[in-house]
Design an enzyme around this catalytic site. Structure first.
Site, PDB file in Angstrom:
ATOM      1  N   HIS A  92      -1.812  -9.682   7.061  1.00 25.32           N
ATOM      2  CA  HIS A  92      -2.923 -10.034   6.971  1.00 25.32           C
ATOM      3  C   HIS A  92      -4.114 -10.794   6.601  1.00 25.32           C
ATOM      4  O   HIS A  92      -3.769 -11.173   5.236  1.00 25.32           O
ATOM      5  CB  HIS A  92      -3.317  -8.631   5.647  1.00 25.32           C
ATOM      6  CG  HIS A  92      -3.513  -7.240   6.141  1.00 25.32           C
ATOM      7  ND1 HIS A  92      -3.982  -6.274   7.289  1.00 25.32           N
ATOM      8  CD2 HIS A  92      -2.361  -6.721   6.296  1.00 25.32           C
ATOM      9  CE1 HIS A  92      -3.668  -5.440   6.868  1.00 25.32           C
ATOM     10  NE2 HIS A  92      -2.209  -5.290   6.205  1.00 25.32           N
ATOM     11  N   GLU A 132      -6.499 -12.065   7.450  1.00 30.15           N
ATOM     12  CA  GLU A 132      -7.732 -12.581   6.508  1.00 30.15           C
ATOM     13  C   GLU A 132      -7.884 -12.332   5.084  1.00 30.15           C
ATOM     14  O   GLU A 132      -8.148 -13.021   4.373  1.00 30.15           O
ATOM     15  CB  GLU A 132      -8.566 -11.100   7.063  1.00 30.15           C
ATOM     16  CG  GLU A 132      -8.143  -9.793   6.124  1.00 30.15           C
ATOM     17  CD  GLU A 132      -6.685  -8.700   6.850  1.00 30.15           C
ATOM     18  OE1 GLU A 132      -6.385  -9.660   7.346  1.00 30.15           O
ATOM     19  OE2 GLU A 132      -6.865  -7.594   6.814  1.00 30.15           O
ATOM     20  N   CYS A 159      -1.602  -6.742  11.500  1.00 33.24           N
ATOM     21  CA  CYS A 159      -0.443  -5.332  11.411  1.00 33.24           C
ATOM     22  C   CYS A 159      -0.440  -4.166  11.970  1.00 33.24           C
ATOM     23  O   CYS A 159      -0.043  -4.824  12.813  1.00 33.24           O
ATOM     24  CB  CYS A 159      -1.313  -4.827   9.985  1.00 33.24           C
ATOM     25  SG  CYS A 159       0.289  -4.445   8.957  1.00 33.24           S
TER      26      CYS A 159
HETATM   27  N1  GLN Z   1       0.807   1.884   9.047  1.00 38.01           N
HETATM   28  C1  GLN Z   1       1.893   0.873   9.633  1.00 38.01           C
HETATM   29  C2  GLN Z   1       2.416   0.382   8.025  1.00 38.01           C
HETATM   30  O1  GLN Z   1       2.170   1.023   7.348  1.00 38.01           O
HETATM   31  C3  GLN Z   1       0.260  -0.384   9.321  1.00 38.01           C
HETATM   32  C4  GLN Z   1       0.178  -0.833   7.673  1.00 38.01           C
HETATM   33  C5  GLN Z   1      -1.407  -1.902   8.277  1.00 38.01           C
HETATM   34  O2  GLN Z   1      -1.693  -1.764   9.096  1.00 38.01           O
HETATM   35  N2  GLN Z   1      -1.609  -2.454   6.838  1.00 38.01           N
HETATM   36  O3  GLN Z   1       3.648  -0.493   9.207  1.00 38.01           O
END
Ligand code: GLN
Length: 556
Positions: free
Chosen positions: A513, A515, A387
């Site tokens: 994600h 994970e 992300c």
């Molecule tokens: N802050 C970033 C976004 O909102 C990444 C979010 C995250 O890593 N879950 O896109």
């Protein structure tokens, strides 16, 4: 096969202190019941007023676990999924906030017209509805385990316990079961285990009207037969139902420890359920493997919440699963991203065989993360981005390879010259913070000649998201021209979901994600391949240093 009968309910409460591992206890019992052929799910009640944990800092609450349907849930839901290998949903996590929101909405719409709305019976009724609501699954469940967050005696937990008392009364003794997880502290000065806090905790529970049927006692040393009898006598529980839960090196051992003490059989006897012999073959194999791993591969996690490991719970567990499938133990080195900002020696990164940049929010440490990406890219160290980790990789690549000076994410800076990461179209104008990100599972289409495809071995995958920002499509061409590969896209090709770079042994990042989908008996393909690449990198580094050593010796 388990004999079909009506749904049974197990309630798990905690006493004496928090963080006793109720989530692991619930998950472990889930494993044992599922291994006997029962259809099981686990539900968590969290007695705080936030509607969900999505608006809380990871420092407050640990990781926010996201389910396929996009619910932001407590990290225990992650344990449930990883242990019992079932997908959870918005039905599996209930907070006080959610209960009150629902009751207040009903009140406003006139559902209680004429009545005074009160904790008892209205809030407790809503809680009881949520206990049963988990059952509204297509096939129904044989057994629902409900874990109550917090500790008995907390003011905010009272409505939940009162609801359970009523529920048990209404459902009949053999259809519900109460398990209390408690602590038997060890006093080093007198070198003895103390049962008094447990007695008091059970007393509190009984004052509310709940008599536990089973006690799970956390302890650092074994409970003698005498102690079990003493605890049983004071707490009105047969001593055979006093289960010892000693500290173990791996959480995955817990189901087997419970099984040895007959926990599932005691539960089933109480619930009047008959079952087949448990099939724990895979689980036993997993534990045997975890305990026997000797080869170690070091992977660095460079993030902002490294002071609290719970913020990265699912990542830590994903490395356990991926390690098992690669015959290595992953030794995680925690690197506080901010610390890398001032340090140009890269000494923190030199002993690593892989670097991971996890998800995150806010600017703190961002330039440190960028440095870690640069180091991995230039030194061909296996790299995985999650992300925000993908976003950092794109920014670094734009700045240093595409020579887009001032490239950044518009999350961190106003009037960015090159906003290579930008707010998603659907997010513009969104003001509310709770539950408004791009959340949950989305399909993604993979390019076949990519590292991602090599890992997943299929073209259409589904992964879980939690973000507001994305790769800015205006920069796709220049990034691609310079060697970045967009190996995973949304089906309409409007969103970049996976990036890789050419001429690197393993540099893969996902906007999702991974994970959140790794399971104890089924490592996630991306983690599995990342660890594989890290092991390969470590081996080639070792080989190189051996050859240099040999050369040095022969030159002497
Ligand atoms: N802050 C970033 C976004 O909102 C990444 C979010 C995250 O890593 N879950 O896109």
């Amino acid at each position: 096969m388990a004999k079909k009968s009506r749904t049974k309910y197990i309630f798990i409460t905690g006493g004496v202190v928090s963080s006793l591992g109720k989530g692991i206890a619930s998950s472990s019992l889930g494993v044992l019941l599922k291994s006997r052929g029962f259809k099981v799910t686990i539900h968590k009640f969290d007695p705080y007023i936030n509607v969900d944990p999505g608006t809380m800092s990871p420092f407050q609450h640990g990781e926010v676990f996201v389910t396929d349907d996009g619910t932001e849930t407590d990290l225990d839901i992650g344990h449930y999924e990883r242990f019992i290998d079932e997908n959870m949903s918005n039905k599996n996590n209930t907070t006080t906030g959610l209960i009150y929101q629902s009751v207040i909405n009903k009140e406003r719409s006139g559902k209680y017209l004429g009545k005074t709305v009160q904790v008892v019976p209205h809030i407790t009724q809503e809680i009881k509805n949520r206990i049963v609501n988990v059952t509204n699954d297509k096939n129904g469940f044989d057994i629902i385990i409900s874990e109550i967050g917090g500790t008995v005696g907390d003011i905010e937990g009272l409505p939940f316990l009162e609801a359970i008392r009523q529920f048990r009364l209404e459902s009949g003794r053999t259809n519900t079961l109460s398990i209390h997880v408690t602590l038997i502290p060890y006093l080093s000065t007198t070198q003895e285990l103390k049962t008094k806090p447990t007695q008091h905790s059970v007393m509190r529970l009984r004052e509310i009207g709940i008599q536990p049927d089973i006690l799970i006692c956390r302890t650092v040393s074994p409970l003698t037969k005498d102690m079990k009898e003493k605890i049983g006598l004071f707490c009105s529980v047969p001593s055979s139902s006093v289960i010892e839960a000693r500290d173990v090196s791996s959480i995955y051992e817990v189901p087997l420890i419970f099984e040895k003490q007959g926990l599932a059989d005691i539960v089933l006897k109480h619930l009047r359920l008959k079952s087949a012999e448990p099939n724990l073959k895979k689980w036993k194999g997993l534990v045997r493997k975890i305990k026997s791993l000797e080869d170690v591969v070091r992977i660095g996690i460079c993030g902002k919440y490294t002071a609290l490991r719970d913020a990265y719970k699912s990542i830590i567990e994903s490395f356990v699963h991926a390690g098992v499938e690669n015959n290595v133990k992953v030794d995680i080195k925690w690197i506080e991203a901010e610390c890398l900002e001032e340090d140009n020696s890269y000494k923190e990164l030199k002993d690593l065989s892989g670097i991971l940049i996890p998800g995150g929010f806010g600017e703190r440490g961002i330039e440190g993360k960028m440095k870690a990406v640069k180091y991995a890219r230039e030194n061909k160290v296996p790299f995985m981005g999650i992300c925000l980790g993908l976003q950092c990789a794109v920014i670094e690549f734009a700045r240093n390879i595409c020579k887009l000076n001032g490239a950044h994410s518009s999350e961190f800076k106003k009037n960015v010259k090159h906003p290579v990461i930008d707010l998603m179209l659907e997010q513009r104008g969104v003001k509310d913070k709770g539950g408004t990100m791009r959340l949950g599972a989305y399909p993604c289409i993979l390019k076949t000649n990519s590292k991602a495809y090599e890992a997943y071995k299929k073209v259409v995958i589904s992964e879980r998201h939690r973000h507001r920002y994305e790769v800015n499509n205006d920069y796709r061409e220049i990034l691609e021209k310079n060697g970045m590969v967009f190996s995973g896209l949304s089906p309409d090709e409007k969103l970049v979901e996976i990036i890789e770079i050419k001429n690197h042994p393993w540099f893969v990042a996902g906007q999702f994600h991974p994970e959140l989908k790794s399971r104890a008996i089924k490592a996630h393909p991306m983690f599995r391949e990342f660890v594989k690449a890290a092991k390969k990198y470590r081996n080639s580094k070792r080989k190189k240093s051996r050859t240099t050593e040999k050369k040095a010796v022969s030159n002497k």
